[in-house]
Enzyme design. Sequence first.
Site, short mmCIF file in Angstrom:
data_model
loop_
_atom_site.label_atom_id
_atom_site.label_comp_id
_atom_site.label_asym_id
_atom_site.label_seq_id
_atom_site.Cartn_x
_atom_site.Cartn_y
_atom_site.Cartn_z
N CYS A 295 0.60 -1.21 -0.03
CA CYS A 295 0.43 -0.12 0.09
C CYS A 295 1.01 1.08 -0.03
CB CYS A 295 -0.73 0.20 0.96
SG CYS A 295 -2.76 -0.73 1.13
P1 NAD Z 1 -5.49 -8.78 -2.97
O1 NAD Z 1 -5.01 -7.96 -3.80
O2 NAD Z 1 -4.62 -8.93 -1.37
O3 NAD Z 1 -7.14 -9.10 -2.86
C1 NAD Z 1 -8.09 -8.85 -3.74
C2 NAD Z 1 -8.52 -10.54 -4.67
O4 NAD Z 1 -10.00 -9.62 -5.02
C3 NAD Z 1 -8.23 -11.12 -4.68
O5 NAD Z 1 -8.47 -12.20 -4.04
C4 NAD Z 1 -7.93 -11.45 -6.07
O6 NAD Z 1 -8.64 -12.49 -6.92
C5 NAD Z 1 -9.64 -10.81 -6.47
N1 NAD Z 1 -10.17 -10.15 -6.98
C6 NAD Z 1 -9.58 -9.91 -8.27
N2 NAD Z 1 -10.20 -9.10 -10.02
C7 NAD Z 1 -11.82 -9.76 -8.72
C8 NAD Z 1 -13.09 -10.18 -9.77
N3 NAD Z 1 -13.37 -8.59 -10.95
N4 NAD Z 1 -13.99 -9.73 -8.48
C9 NAD Z 1 -14.04 -10.15 -7.70
N5 NAD Z 1 -12.89 -10.31 -6.94
C10 NAD Z 1 -11.77 -10.52 -7.80
O7 NAD Z 1 -5.55 -7.13 -1.86
P2 NAD Z 1 -5.51 -6.03 -0.73
O8 NAD Z 1 -4.15 -6.36 -0.54
O9 NAD Z 1 -6.86 -6.54 -0.44
O10 NAD Z 1 -6.11 -4.98 -0.84
C11 NAD Z 1 -7.56 -4.34 -1.89
C12 NAD Z 1 -7.76 -2.87 -1.04
O11 NAD Z 1 -7.57 -2.43 0.22
C13 NAD Z 1 -6.40 -2.45 -2.12
O12 NAD Z 1 -7.16 -0.91 -2.60
C14 NAD Z 1 -5.66 -1.77 -1.32
O13 NAD Z 1 -5.12 -0.72 -1.74
C15 NAD Z 1 -6.40 -1.46 -0.04
N6 NAD Z 1 -6.10 -1.80 1.54
C16 NAD Z 1 -5.47 -3.00 1.47
C17 NAD Z 1 -4.94 -2.98 2.94
C18 NAD Z 1 -3.57 -4.26 3.09
O14 NAD Z 1 -3.03 -4.10 4.62
N7 NAD Z 1 -3.50 -5.14 2.17
C19 NAD Z 1 -5.35 -1.78 3.86
C20 NAD Z 1 -6.29 -1.27 3.31
C21 NAD Z 1 -6.68 -1.20 2.23
C1 UGA Z 2 -0.58 0.27 6.48
C2 UGA Z 2 -0.86 1.21 7.79
O1 UGA Z 2 -0.60 0.80 8.70
C3 UGA Z 2 -1.95 1.25 7.65
O2 UGA Z 2 -2.98 1.91 8.14
C4 UGA Z 2 -2.79 0.76 5.98
O3 UGA Z 2 -4.58 0.38 6.11
C5 UGA Z 2 -2.40 -0.03 4.93
O4 UGA Z 2 -1.09 0.20 5.04
C6 UGA Z 2 -3.08 0.25 3.62
O5 UGA Z 2 -2.94 1.30 3.13
O6 UGA Z 2 -2.86 -0.59 3.29
P1 UGA Z 2 1.29 -2.20 6.22
O7 UGA Z 2 1.46 -1.75 4.90
O8 UGA Z 2 0.52 -3.12 6.49
O9 UGA Z 2 0.01 -0.98 6.36
O10 UGA Z 2 1.80 -2.27 7.63
P2 UGA Z 2 3.08 -0.55 8.57
O11 UGA Z 2 2.50 -1.72 9.66
O12 UGA Z 2 1.95 0.18 8.30
O13 UGA Z 2 4.16 -0.70 6.98
C7 UGA Z 2 4.41 -0.67 6.49
C8 UGA Z 2 5.27 -0.34 6.49
O14 UGA Z 2 6.67 0.47 6.47
C9 UGA Z 2 6.96 -1.47 6.68
O15 UGA Z 2 7.84 -1.99 5.75
C10 UGA Z 2 7.09 -1.38 7.71
O16 UGA Z 2 9.01 -1.89 8.19
C11 UGA Z 2 7.16 0.43 7.36
N1 UGA Z 2 7.87 0.60 8.98
C12 UGA Z 2 6.45 1.25 9.53
C13 UGA Z 2 9.47 1.62 8.53
O17 UGA Z 2 10.36 1.77 8.19
N2 UGA Z 2 9.41 2.30 10.07
C14 UGA Z 2 8.27 2.32 11.10
O18 UGA Z 2 8.33 3.31 11.82
C15 UGA Z 2 6.62 2.56 10.37
#
Ligand code: NAD
Ligand code: UGA
Length: 458
Positions: A295
Amino acid sequence: MGDSSISIIGAGYVGAVTAACLAELGHNVCCIDVDAEKVDNINAGIPPIHEEGLEELFQKHAGKMLVAATDYTSVADSDVSFICVGTPSAQDGEIDLSVIKTASKSIGISLRNNEKYHVIAVKSTSVIKAASKSIGISLRNSENYHVIAVKSTVVPETTQNVVIPIVEEYSQKRAGIDFGVAVNPEFLREGRAVHDFVNPDRIVIGELDKRSGGVVAQLYEGFDCPLIRTGLKTAEMIKYASNAFLATKISFANDIGNICKELDIDTYEVMHAVGLDHRISPSFLRAGAGFGGSCFPKDMRALIHKAEELGYRPKLLRSVMDVNEGQPKRMIRLLERKLGNLSGRKIAVLGLAFKNDTDDVRESRAIPVIKMLTDKGARVYAYDPAANENMRPIFPNIRYHSSAKDALEDADACLVMTEWDEFKKLGDEFKVMKNRIVIDGRNIIAFREHIDYEGLCW
Ligand code: NAD
Ligand code: UGA
């Protein structure tokens, strides 16, 4: 608290956690994913990702409150559909909305084919029948105000300008009249995902209209945190601004850390004192190899691209990325300062996941480091407690080990890339190295007496 019917589109990190937690709250949830294996696993109670607490929730609710399917038939009869599909970076950093568009189209078709859904569900596999049953499907009348809630991270204006027009086109229905729309960004961290979902700092709901926001807000009744209700694009921006600020804190800590290194100052001592100022807070000031993950990097690129599309050059955000890209290079420079030419050298890399407690390697800082090592002719011996298998397709030709000690055997040097707790306990294991040179990219190695220890910014 529960009792709503919910469809989750995309059962990845966010979708799987959202689905399991909403099922735990008493809602009937159907996960929709194009990956048939994932769907079969979910129906068998196996979570698609490695997250603490998730397996228990899947085993408790699978086949009952939680089912999965590869088609979108549950959507029309759900109260809410959460879009949780991926939003990766395109080549130039722009957000790639192709999956969002496909999902919006499929939702539109499902909303249009409300009647057809009923027929398909009855004739389909036993799993779909179970889904239909557990979602409590009875074809709803036209009063049903289905709300599409975008949980994926999308740049401001996407829901209004991309999702709504596509759903309207394929459903032949109108947003705000026949169906509702909301943006409900997710703030969970990987490795702490279930905990974060259940204990959020705040819940943000962007709403097309009060009715849409109200339906989504109802799902969070009983959560003990501020609930912010706002417009669609404001909610989208809140998510980007939050991630951008956290990434900025990390690059700030790294910039200061790089100066500290030149002055032989321990930046962790500095940041500890700095973070005690309540206006700053101690979180996200850990200097090191930089931020990776699915992300921060892609969201930063997407926001920068969006800003530039609007004619604004975001200098600070660009610098945040520059500092981040420099950190892995600094690790290799420190290594070369110790070892000279890396060609033919055996280098142990401890930690492949982008952070601890996850098997996710997306944009892990270990990737540029391993790439530079192999480009320079070094032999890489890698170990991660959870992520070896996920790294293997990216680097099929390096060696993977099942313990730190195995990876360290006879190594010329070691680079520590992930803040895994088990690395804190490493001590005697370093004795099997040829040269006990350890470059720590995460300030995680505690026993430093008998090794040639070098911290990245301390
Ligand atoms: P991911 O890649 O882990 O999961 C996406 C899923 O969608 C997959 O299982 C895939 O098979 C499925 N998919 C693909 N095409 C599809 C379709 N047409 N219909 C239904 N399913 C389909 O993604 P993620 O990490 O869960 O991230 C999803 C969103 O949430 C992103 O926008 C990301 O930025 C956001 N987000 C992620 C995190 C995180 O920690 N991973 C945290 C906050 C927000
Ligand atoms: C981050 C945000 O913390 C979440 O709030 C958000 O929902 C998410 O992105 C998203 O949008 O997907 P995440 O990517 O799971 O979560 O992990 P973090 O704990 O934020 O760490 C991100 C990266 O920063 C890691 O590589 C970690 O090693 C690094 N990091 C974190 C540092 O180098 N220094 C720090 O002090 C903290």
